[in-house]
Design a protein around this motif. Structure first.
Motif, PDB file in Angstrom:
ATOM      1  N   UNK A 188       0.927  -1.235  -0.393  1.00  8.18           N
ATOM      2  CA  UNK A 188      -0.103  -0.128  -0.218  1.00  8.18           C
ATOM      3  C   UNK A 188       0.661   1.275  -0.258  1.00  8.18           C
ATOM      4  N   UNK A 189       2.180   1.253   0.506  1.00  6.62           N
ATOM      5  CA  UNK A 189       2.997   2.028   0.083  1.00  6.62           C
ATOM      6  C   UNK A 189       3.498   2.640   1.423  1.00  6.62           C
ATOM      7  N   UNK A 190       3.195   1.611   2.615  1.00  9.42           N
ATOM      8  CA  UNK A 190       4.122   2.330   3.405  1.00  9.42           C
ATOM      9  C   UNK A 190       4.981   1.282   3.246  1.00  9.42           C
ATOM     10  N   UNK A 191       6.008   2.043   4.843  1.00  9.95           N
ATOM     11  CA  UNK A 191       7.209   1.381   4.752  1.00  9.95           C
ATOM     12  C   UNK A 191       7.494   0.925   6.160  1.00  9.95           C
ATOM     13  N   UNK A 192       8.054  -0.020   6.424  1.00 11.59           N
ATOM     14  CA  UNK A 192       8.056  -1.273   7.587  1.00 11.59           C
ATOM     15  C   UNK A 192       9.952  -1.145   7.592  1.00 11.59           C
ATOM     16  N   UNK A 193       9.596  -0.451   9.343  1.00 13.46           N
ATOM     17  CA  UNK A 193      11.310  -1.303   9.886  1.00 13.46           C
ATOM     18  C   UNK A 193      11.045  -2.494  10.775  1.00 13.46           C
ATOM     19  N   UNK A 194      11.634  -2.989  10.968  1.00 10.52           N
ATOM     20  CA  UNK A 194      11.570  -4.577  11.988  1.00 10.52           C
ATOM     21  C   UNK A 194      12.317  -5.626  12.153  1.00 10.52           C
ATOM     22  N   UNK A 195      12.842  -5.173  13.712  1.00 10.50           N
ATOM     23  CA  UNK A 195      14.074  -5.523  14.060  1.00 10.50           C
ATOM     24  C   UNK A 195      13.231  -7.554  14.500  1.00 10.50           C
ATOM     25  N   UNK A 196      14.271  -8.202  13.620  1.00 16.13           N
ATOM     26  CA  UNK A 196      13.506  -9.660  13.343  1.00 16.13           C
ATOM     27  C   UNK A 196      14.944 -10.188  13.868  1.00 16.13           C
ATOM     28  N   UNK A 197      14.589 -12.176  14.629  1.00 13.65           N
ATOM     29  CA  UNK A 197      15.974 -12.536  14.921  1.00 13.65           C
ATOM     30  C   UNK A 197      15.296 -13.481  13.740  1.00 13.65           C
ATOM     31  N   UNK A 198      14.652 -13.507  13.594  1.00 10.13           N
ATOM     32  CA  UNK A 198      15.078 -15.223  13.005  1.00 10.13           C
ATOM     33  C   UNK A 198      15.519 -14.891  11.347  1.00 10.13           C
ATOM     34  N   UNK A 199      16.565 -15.145  10.728  1.00  8.14           N
ATOM     35  CA  UNK A 199      17.068 -14.429   9.818  1.00  8.14           C
ATOM     36  C   UNK A 199      16.646 -15.481   8.149  1.00  8.14           C
ATOM     37  N   UNK A 200      16.055 -16.570   8.893  1.00 11.16           N
ATOM     38  CA  UNK A 200      15.017 -17.331   7.367  1.00 11.16           C
ATOM     39  C   UNK A 200      14.052 -16.503   7.604  1.00 11.16           C
ATOM     40  N   UNK A 201      12.853 -15.483   8.058  1.00  7.58           N
ATOM     41  CA  UNK A 201      12.215 -14.771   7.970  1.00  7.58           C
ATOM     42  C   UNK A 201      12.536 -13.406   7.413  1.00  7.58           C
ATOM     43  N   UNK A 202      13.570 -13.362   8.115  1.00  4.36           N
ATOM     44  CA  UNK A 202      14.260 -12.026   7.274  1.00  4.36           C
ATOM     45  C   UNK A 202      14.623 -12.007   5.426  1.00  4.36           C
ATOM     46  N   UNK A 203      14.875 -13.198   5.374  1.00  2.00           N
ATOM     47  CA  UNK A 203      15.683 -13.429   4.161  1.00  2.00           C
ATOM     48  C   UNK A 203      14.122 -13.472   3.486  1.00  2.00           C
ATOM     49  N   UNK A 204      12.668 -13.967   4.156  1.00  3.00           N
ATOM     50  CA  UNK A 204      12.230 -14.814   3.213  1.00  3.00           C
ATOM     51  C   UNK A 204      10.875 -12.797   2.852  1.00  3.00           C
ATOM     52  N   UNK A 205      10.417 -12.585   3.481  1.00  2.00           N
ATOM     53  CA  UNK A 205      10.187 -11.459   3.464  1.00  2.00           C
ATOM     54  C   UNK A 205      10.683  -9.998   3.445  1.00  2.00           C
ATOM     55  N   UNK A 206      11.449  -9.394   3.649  1.00  2.00           N
ATOM     56  CA  UNK A 206      12.320  -8.027   4.385  1.00  2.00           C
ATOM     57  C   UNK A 206      12.801  -8.102   2.222  1.00  2.00           C
ATOM     58  N   UNK A 207      12.922  -5.800   2.140  1.00  2.00           N
ATOM     59  CA  UNK A 207      13.026  -6.038   0.785  1.00  2.00           C
ATOM     60  C   UNK A 207      14.836  -5.835   1.104  1.00  2.00           C
ATOM     61  N   UNK A 208      14.840  -5.243   2.089  1.00  2.00           N
ATOM     62  CA  UNK A 208      16.429  -4.957   2.785  1.00  2.00           C
ATOM     63  C   UNK A 208      16.436  -5.221   3.634  1.00  2.00           C
ATOM     64  N   UNK A 209      17.643  -5.730   4.418  1.00  2.00           N
ATOM     65  CA  UNK A 209      18.538  -6.047   5.851  1.00  2.00           C
ATOM     66  C   UNK A 209      19.948  -4.957   5.779  1.00  2.00           C
ATOM     67  N   UNK A 210      19.437  -4.973   7.100  1.00  2.00           N
ATOM     68  CA  UNK A 210      20.112  -3.949   7.923  1.00  2.00           C
ATOM     69  C   UNK A 210      21.301  -4.543   9.043  1.00  2.00           C
ATOM     70  N   UNK A 211      22.813  -5.259   8.710  1.00  2.87           N
ATOM     71  CA  UNK A 211      22.704  -6.325  10.514  1.00  2.87           C
ATOM     72  C   UNK A 211      24.047  -5.634  10.569  1.00  2.87           C
ATOM     73  N   UNK A 212      23.812  -5.512  12.632  1.00  9.22           N
ATOM     74  CA  UNK A 212      24.828  -4.618  13.024  1.00  9.22           C
ATOM     75  C   UNK A 212      25.454  -5.930  14.045  1.00  9.22           C
ATOM     76  N   UNK A 213      26.492  -5.074  14.485  1.00 10.55           N
ATOM     77  CA  UNK A 213      26.869  -5.822  15.443  1.00 10.55           C
ATOM     78  C   UNK A 213      27.652  -5.068  16.722  1.00 10.55           C
ATOM     79  N   UNK A 214      27.714  -5.177  17.810  1.00 11.48           N
ATOM     80  CA  UNK A 214      27.577  -4.056  18.624  1.00 11.48           C
ATOM     81  C   UNK A 214      28.431  -3.458  18.008  1.00 11.48           C
TER      82      UNK A 214
END
Length: 267
Positions: A188-214
């Protein structure tokens, strides 16, 4: 659009985020992933305006986030936090109606109640509208909170949802249902930013992924380019195998068994 440039944040002397840059666009789902303590929730709090950065800039639609009046921002973006504390035993419908507070003074209209009903139907809680919120299961409470933030931005033009671990307490079916709702909003044109723990769900649903470490960015971009074995091992300190998904055009991430970990617990 959220435009974040060289963002840093520290609590006391402890740096929690270091030189983070990103763009979250309407029509995209951005997943933020990383190990515990990587800075994911802190980044979401900075995007929501709950805390101010120690350095760097957060802009929303070309304006500094801090300069946007709270009432105006509340009509454009809604935030689902990790913790939900209620001092009173509100009914579920009353909780979801809180999402409509930016739109009325005094008494809600019939339209506000209609939006609440639609939001509850979207998360599958219509039958529990009159239940007391504390009597719900953990997963039902999480879905009620999702309905609240949906009601807040239901009619927004190019609205945004900021979701901090929205799948906490949800069973497998409702995890996917929640992300299906997010994808429908994106369409519908919304933007969604979601913190996710399951990498497989991130791979399946996300358009972009940001990976953080420390508190620092490991990688950012489309899932296929970001969710590599090397990036995941660096961010999570665990080796993985990437397999072709049997039915989707995304990787299937499988952790490698750790050798010898159980030896310390042998009798």
């Amino acid at each position: 659009m959220f435009d974040v440039q060289h963002l840093s944040y520290q609590a006391g002397r402890k740096p929690l985020l270091r030189d983070v840059s990103l763009q979250a666009r309407p029509g995209e789902l951005l997943a933020i992933v990383g190990a515990n303590g990587a800075g994911k929730s802190t980044l979401l709090r900075l995007l929501s305006g709950d805390v101010a950065p120690s350095d760097g800039l957060v802009q929303f639609d070309g304006q500094p986030l801090a300069s946007i009046p709270a009432a105006m921002l509340a009509r454009r973006r809604a935030v689902l936090t990790q913790q939900h504390t209620l001092s009173l035993a509100f009914r579920v419908q009353e909780l979801v109606l809180m999402g409509r507070y930016p739109y009325f003074r005094g008494q809600p209209s019939a339209h506000d109640y209609a939006v609440v009903a639609d939001a509850l139907a979207t998360v599958g809680l219509s039958a529990l509208a009159e239940r007391s919120y504390p009597t719900l299961s953990g997963g039902e409470q999480q879905r009620a909170q999702l309905a609240r933030v949906l009601a807040q931005v239901w009619e927004a033009e190019l609205g945004f949802l900021l979701l901090d671990e929205p799948l906490t307490g949800l069973d497998l079916n409702h995890q996917h249902h929640t992300l299906d709702v997010a994808r429908a909003l994106v369409q519908r044109g919304f933007g969604v930013v979601a913190v996710l723990h399951d990498l497989n769900l991130a791979a399946q649903y996300a358009d972009q992924v940001l990976v953080l470490r420390q508190g620092a960015v490991v990688a950012s971009g489309v899932p296929a380019a970001v969710l590599t074995a090397a990036h995941i091992e660096h961010a999570f300190d665990i080796a993985v195998e990437l397999l072709p998904h049997p039915s989707l055009d995304c990787p299937l991430i499988v952790p490698r068994p750790r050798a010898g970990v159980g030896a310390a617990f042998s009798l």
